[in-house]
Design a protein around this motif. Structure first.
Motif, short mmCIF file in Angstrom:
data_model
loop_
_atom_site.label_atom_id
_atom_site.label_comp_id
_atom_site.label_asym_id
_atom_site.label_seq_id
_atom_site.Cartn_x
_atom_site.Cartn_y
_atom_site.Cartn_z
N TYR A 1 0.91 -1.18 -0.24
CA TYR A 1 -0.05 -0.04 -0.28
C TYR A 1 0.69 1.60 0.08
O TYR A 1 2.03 1.22 0.99
CB TYR A 1 -0.62 -0.35 0.93
CG TYR A 1 -2.01 -1.06 1.81
CD1 TYR A 1 -2.82 -0.61 1.12
CD2 TYR A 1 -1.58 -2.54 1.99
CE1 TYR A 1 -4.19 -2.02 1.31
CE2 TYR A 1 -2.29 -3.47 2.02
CZ TYR A 1 -3.82 -2.77 2.02
OH TYR A 1 -4.05 -4.61 1.78
N LYS A 2 0.81 2.30 -0.43
CA LYS A 2 1.18 3.68 -0.14
C LYS A 2 0.55 4.84 -0.08
O LYS A 2 -1.26 4.73 0.05
CB LYS A 2 1.23 4.54 -1.29
CG LYS A 2 2.10 5.47 -2.40
CD LYS A 2 3.24 5.54 -1.71
CE LYS A 2 4.41 6.05 -2.02
NZ LYS A 2 5.82 5.82 -1.02
N LYS A 3 1.06 5.44 1.49
CA LYS A 3 0.17 6.42 2.37
C LYS A 3 1.07 7.53 2.30
O LYS A 3 1.69 7.36 3.56
CB LYS A 3 -0.15 5.52 3.42
CG LYS A 3 -0.98 6.80 4.22
CD LYS A 3 -1.32 5.37 5.62
CE LYS A 3 -2.60 7.11 6.60
NZ LYS A 3 -3.93 6.31 6.95
N GLY A 4 0.63 7.87 1.75
CA GLY A 4 1.45 9.69 1.20
C GLY A 4 2.61 9.29 1.21
O GLY A 4 3.20 8.67 -0.44
N ASP A 5 3.53 9.43 1.91
CA ASP A 5 5.01 9.02 1.49
C ASP A 5 5.38 7.99 1.70
O ASP A 5 6.81 6.64 1.98
CB ASP A 5 6.13 9.82 1.89
CG ASP A 5 6.15 11.34 1.21
OD1 ASP A 5 5.51 11.69 0.43
OD2 ASP A 5 6.60 12.40 2.41
N PHE A 6 4.61 7.05 2.83
CA PHE A 6 5.00 5.84 3.44
C PHE A 6 4.75 4.53 2.19
O PHE A 6 3.21 4.65 1.46
CB PHE A 6 3.87 5.16 4.67
CG PHE A 6 3.69 6.22 5.99
CD1 PHE A 6 5.38 6.41 6.93
CD2 PHE A 6 3.48 8.13 6.28
CE1 PHE A 6 5.26 7.52 7.94
CE2 PHE A 6 3.45 9.09 6.63
CZ PHE A 6 4.99 8.59 7.58
N ASN A 7 5.46 3.95 1.94
CA ASN A 7 5.35 1.80 2.42
C ASN A 7 5.00 1.98 3.58
O ASN A 7 5.45 1.67 4.64
CB ASN A 7 6.51 1.91 0.74
CG ASN A 7 6.78 2.69 0.01
OD1 ASN A 7 5.35 3.23 -1.15
ND2 ASN A 7 8.20 3.04 0.08
N ILE A 8 3.58 0.62 2.97
CA ILE A 8 3.11 -0.10 3.60
C ILE A 8 2.70 -1.30 3.20
O ILE A 8 2.72 -1.74 2.25
CB ILE A 8 1.83 0.58 4.77
CG1 ILE A 8 2.29 1.89 5.39
CG2 ILE A 8 1.42 -0.74 5.90
CD1 ILE A 8 0.99 1.87 5.45
N SER A 9 4.17 -2.54 3.99
CA SER A 9 3.65 -3.83 3.62
C SER A 9 3.04 -5.08 4.81
O SER A 9 3.80 -4.86 6.02
CB SER A 9 4.91 -4.28 3.11
OG SER A 9 5.30 -4.00 1.98
N ILE A 10 2.12 -5.50 3.86
CA ILE A 10 1.37 -6.32 4.87
C ILE A 10 1.71 -7.74 4.14
O ILE A 10 1.58 -8.10 3.56
CB ILE A 10 0.13 -6.65 5.42
CG1 ILE A 10 -0.20 -5.15 4.56
CG2 ILE A 10 -0.71 -7.37 5.97
CD1 ILE A 10 0.13 -4.79 6.35
#
Length: 178
Positions: A106-115
């Protein structure tokens, strides 16, 4: 670039809130094989040579948190002072970790989020930023603040590799991870 990453295991409610306004990028299955000398000298020095889905990557530095990523085969060969990575692995290293994981990105603003859900039952969420070296502290603060917004506890957790060792190679876990 430097990868600044924090891991967590949010509840389903926290994860749903975190991802509510994030953009789903993709889901894929990764097959990771880690290589090291038989005495685990790379692992002991926080050097991780990984083959993911047929492509090599080298991470140097803390095993979770901040590490330098080397993704070009030629640069990995330069790091080891060799001409042929496959021959080097064949003649010197052993595969010591082998697992598959389902990764949702996922992308949330500048953040990369991985599950990540591993085929051996471990599930972890990673929040990361890619920054220049001089911005590491700022990136850590931003990740901490994002987690606080959703009451997610960032804590030192077993890396996927450590959890693999704990479950499948307890002797190696005792030697390298405790």
């Amino acid at each position: 670039m430097i990868e600044v990453e924090k891991q967590c295991q949010p509840s389903e409610t926290q994860l749903k809130a975190l991802l509510a306004d994030a953009t789903f990028l993709k889901e894929k299955i990764d097959h990771d094989i880690y290589y090291d000398y038989a005495d685990y000298r790379l692992f002991k020095e926080d050097v991780r040579l990984r083959e993911r889905n047929g492509s090599f990557e080298l991470k140097v530095g803390e095993s979770s948190g901040v590490s330098k990523e080397i993704e070009k085969k030629k640069d990995i060969e330069k790091y080891f002072g060799i001409d042929n990575l496959e021959e080097f692995i064949k003649n010197n290293l052993i595969p010591f970790i082998d697992y598959k994981s389902k990764r949702q990105k996922y992308k949330k603003g500048d953040f990369n989020i991985s599950i990540d859900e591993m085929n051996f039952g471990y599930k972890v969420c990673e929040i990361e930023l890619l920054v220049e070296e001089e911005n590491i502290k700022d990136a850590e603060d931003k990740i901490n603040n994002l987690a606080k917004q959703y009451s997610i506890e960032l804590k030192i957790m077993h890396s996927k590799r450590q959890e693999y060792f704990r479950l499948f190679k307890p002797d190696v876990y005792k030697e390298l991870c405790l």
